[in-house]
Design a protein around this motif. Structure first.
Motif, PDB file in Angstrom:
ATOM      1  N   GLN A 118     -30.776  21.201  34.375  1.00 49.26           N
ATOM      2  CA  GLN A 118     -30.895  21.579  32.954  1.00 49.26           C
ATOM      3  C   GLN A 118     -32.273  21.202  32.409  1.00 49.26           C
ATOM      4  O   GLN A 118     -32.618  21.566  31.298  1.00 49.26           O
ATOM      5  CB  GLN A 118     -29.848  20.836  32.113  1.00 49.26           C
ATOM      6  N   GLY A 318     -26.382  19.224  24.698  1.00 52.29           N
ATOM      7  CA  GLY A 318     -25.468  19.635  25.764  1.00 52.29           C
ATOM      8  C   GLY A 318     -24.570  18.517  26.257  1.00 52.29           C
ATOM      9  O   GLY A 318     -24.071  18.568  27.386  1.00 52.29           O
ATOM     10  N   ARG A 320     -21.641  15.758  27.153  1.00 55.05           N
ATOM     11  CA  ARG A 320     -20.196  15.590  27.385  1.00 55.05           C
ATOM     12  C   ARG A 320     -19.932  14.089  27.315  1.00 55.05           C
ATOM     13  O   ARG A 320     -20.735  13.288  27.789  1.00 55.05           O
ATOM     14  CB  ARG A 320     -19.786  16.066  28.772  1.00 55.05           C
ATOM     15  N   TYR A 326     -19.671  16.945  33.302  1.00 53.76           N
ATOM     16  CA  TYR A 326     -20.585  18.069  33.541  1.00 53.76           C
ATOM     17  C   TYR A 326     -20.139  18.926  34.724  1.00 53.76           C
ATOM     18  O   TYR A 326     -20.209  20.136  34.674  1.00 53.76           O
ATOM     19  CB  TYR A 326     -22.009  17.550  33.778  1.00 53.76           C
ATOM     20  N   HIS A 341     -22.233  22.059  19.977  1.00 49.13           N
ATOM     21  CA  HIS A 341     -21.868  22.479  21.336  1.00 49.13           C
ATOM     22  C   HIS A 341     -22.927  23.358  21.998  1.00 49.13           C
ATOM     23  O   HIS A 341     -22.672  23.945  23.038  1.00 49.13           O
ATOM     24  CB  HIS A 341     -20.518  23.228  21.291  1.00 49.13           C
ATOM     25  N   ARG A 342     -24.095  23.462  21.398  1.00 48.37           N
ATOM     26  CA  ARG A 342     -25.123  24.328  21.979  1.00 48.37           C
ATOM     27  C   ARG A 342     -25.663  23.752  23.291  1.00 48.37           C
ATOM     28  O   ARG A 342     -25.642  22.540  23.502  1.00 48.37           O
ATOM     29  CB  ARG A 342     -26.265  24.515  20.979  1.00 48.37           C
ATOM     30  N   SER A 343     -26.160  24.654  24.125  1.00 51.69           N
ATOM     31  CA  SER A 343     -26.705  24.223  25.412  1.00 51.69           C
ATOM     32  C   SER A 343     -28.060  23.540  25.197  1.00 51.69           C
ATOM     33  O   SER A 343     -28.702  23.735  24.155  1.00 51.69           O
ATOM     34  CB  SER A 343     -26.894  25.436  26.329  1.00 51.69           C
ATOM     35  N   GLN A 345     -30.823  24.355  26.455  1.00 49.24           N
ATOM     36  CA  GLN A 345     -31.849  25.386  26.276  1.00 49.24           C
ATOM     37  C   GLN A 345     -31.831  25.934  24.844  1.00 49.24           C
ATOM     38  O   GLN A 345     -32.872  26.209  24.256  1.00 49.24           O
ATOM     39  CB  GLN A 345     -31.636  26.540  27.283  1.00 49.24           C
ATOM     40  N   GLU A 346     -30.630  26.083  24.281  1.00 47.33           N
ATOM     41  CA  GLU A 346     -30.543  26.544  22.882  1.00 47.33           C
ATOM     42  C   GLU A 346     -31.149  25.516  21.933  1.00 47.33           C
ATOM     43  O   GLU A 346     -31.822  25.858  20.965  1.00 47.33           O
ATOM     44  CB  GLU A 346     -29.078  26.808  22.514  1.00 47.33           C
TER      45      GLU A 346
END
Ligand code: SF4
Length: 367
Positions: A118, A318, A320, A326, A341-343, A345-346
């Motif tokens: 990631q 990202g 958890r 993960y 909850h965005r990744s 990258q977002e």
């Protein structure tokens, strides 16, 4: 030790003096070049809420002056949900009948591989307090396994002895986060009725032990929702002020965890609005231009989008909050529910859109 200074203060008196601050005190605090702890009290007082806009402007300017337009990214890696403490607000509490799990070395490396893919270079290792399964040997081994793969390893685990911290620093540990949860002794006792964590003063002494062990960075904070956040923040500021003078080689960071829902957890005693959290973050920046301010995925996306330009210097992405979350055991029970909850990258794209640089790797020790 900080406890000597702490014991000279009275919670109710500190609280009253914060709530007695007036608009004139806030204005004085805003216009000074160097601010005292009395100014910090004014900036976190109810009277300062009317000054939120000038506080935001000043906080943004001071942050950009010291840190540039950058935002560090990190991610928590939960190693275990085993815990022998009872904490009334936590999903991992000993009396919570959940399936317990501790990552094996292979699972740890699988999770690490995912985080690396990631783009993360800064990982925060998290556990409950279970010294038989997740003691110093386990943590030492985890750091040894992970160190070659990441630039920066931080830890948020049970408080340890000074020599134990020194051992882990020798393995490459960079930062330790240890939140007092609340500086209100009686409330602390109510929320920590069983286990080692019930010893208020052992926890209070932990940053002293870290400073003596020569750790690079120490992170403090309180769990917002347990007690009056203004008074708890005052005691945090007192604590940081003491540590900065005594262990001046270490750097410091503050986090602002607001109590989040988790299985079997009662509602917070004290609610803090988004405006009040912005006030607190700006107050910290105006009071202490050097300190790093961290905002986690406990907060919602809209809030986090705004806070990156107002004083924060690092955010998680990202996340958890369950061991194996993960890759290796995605269904295990989480410590608390996250809200953004965005990744990764977002989140990085959002940071860049805001005109900031997403920093994955800030610093690397010689391996
Ligand atoms: S807050 Fe930490 S010490 Fe308390 S129950 Fe949860 S994991 Fe254990």
């Amino acid at each position: 030790m900080f406890r000597d200074l702490f014991d000279t203060y009275n919670w109710d008196e500190a609280r009253e003096s914060i709530y007695a601050k007036k608009a004139a005190d806030v204005e004085t605090a805003l216009h000074k070049a160097k601010r005292s702890i009395e100014d910090f009290k004014a900036l976190i007082s109810p009277a300062a809420l009317a000054y939120l806009e000038p506080m935001c402007r000043l906080s943004r300017r001071l942050t950009q002056q010291r840190f540039g337009k950058t935002m560090q990214l990190y991610i928590p890696l939960y190693l275990s949900n085993e815990c022998q403490n009872i904490c009334t607000y936590c999903g991992f509490s000993y009396d919570n009948k959940i399936k317990r799990k501790t990552l094996t070395a292979i699972e740890l490396l699988q999770e690490a591989q995912y985080l690396q893919a990631q783009g993360f270079q800064h990982v925060l290792l998290v556990t409950g307090e279970a010294n038989m399964t997740v003691g110093v040997d386990y943590l030492q081994n985890a750091i040894r396994l992970l160190r070659p793969h990441f630039a920066q390893l931080s830890m948020e685990v049970q408080p340890l002895e000074q020599e134990e911290y020194a051992t882990l620093v020798g393995e490459g540990l960079h930062t330790v986060l240890v939140y007092q949860e609340t500086y209100h002794r009686e409330e602390y006792k109510k929320h920590h009725p069983k286990g080692k964590k019930s010893n208020f003063y052992y926890r209070l002494d932990t940053p002293d032990r870290l400073g003596r062990a020569g750790i690079h960075k120490i992170g403090l904070g309180v769990l917002i929702g347990l007690e009056d956040w203004r008074t708890d923040s005052f005691f945090t500021a007192l604590h940081i002020g003491y540590l900065e003078k005594k262990y001046w080689q270490s750097r410091y960071s503050i986090s602002f965890p607001r109590l989040r829902p988790a299985a079997g957890i009662p509602d917070p005693k004290v609610m803090m609005s988004d405006r009040e959290l912005v006030q607190l973050i700006c107050a910290w920046r105006i009071f202490n231009e050097e300190i790093e301010l961290s905002v986690s995925t406990r907060e919602n996306a809209g809030f986090r989008d705004h806070i990156i330009s107002l004083g924060a210097t690092s955010i998680s992405a990202g996340s958890r909050t369950n061991p194996g979350g993960y890759v290796t055991d995605v269904e295990s029970l989480e410590q608390f529910a996250i809200d953004d909850h965005r990744s990764p990258q977002e989140i990085a794209a959002m940071i860049e859109r805001s005109g900031y640089k997403a920093v994955w790797k800030d610093w690397e020790a010689f391996k």
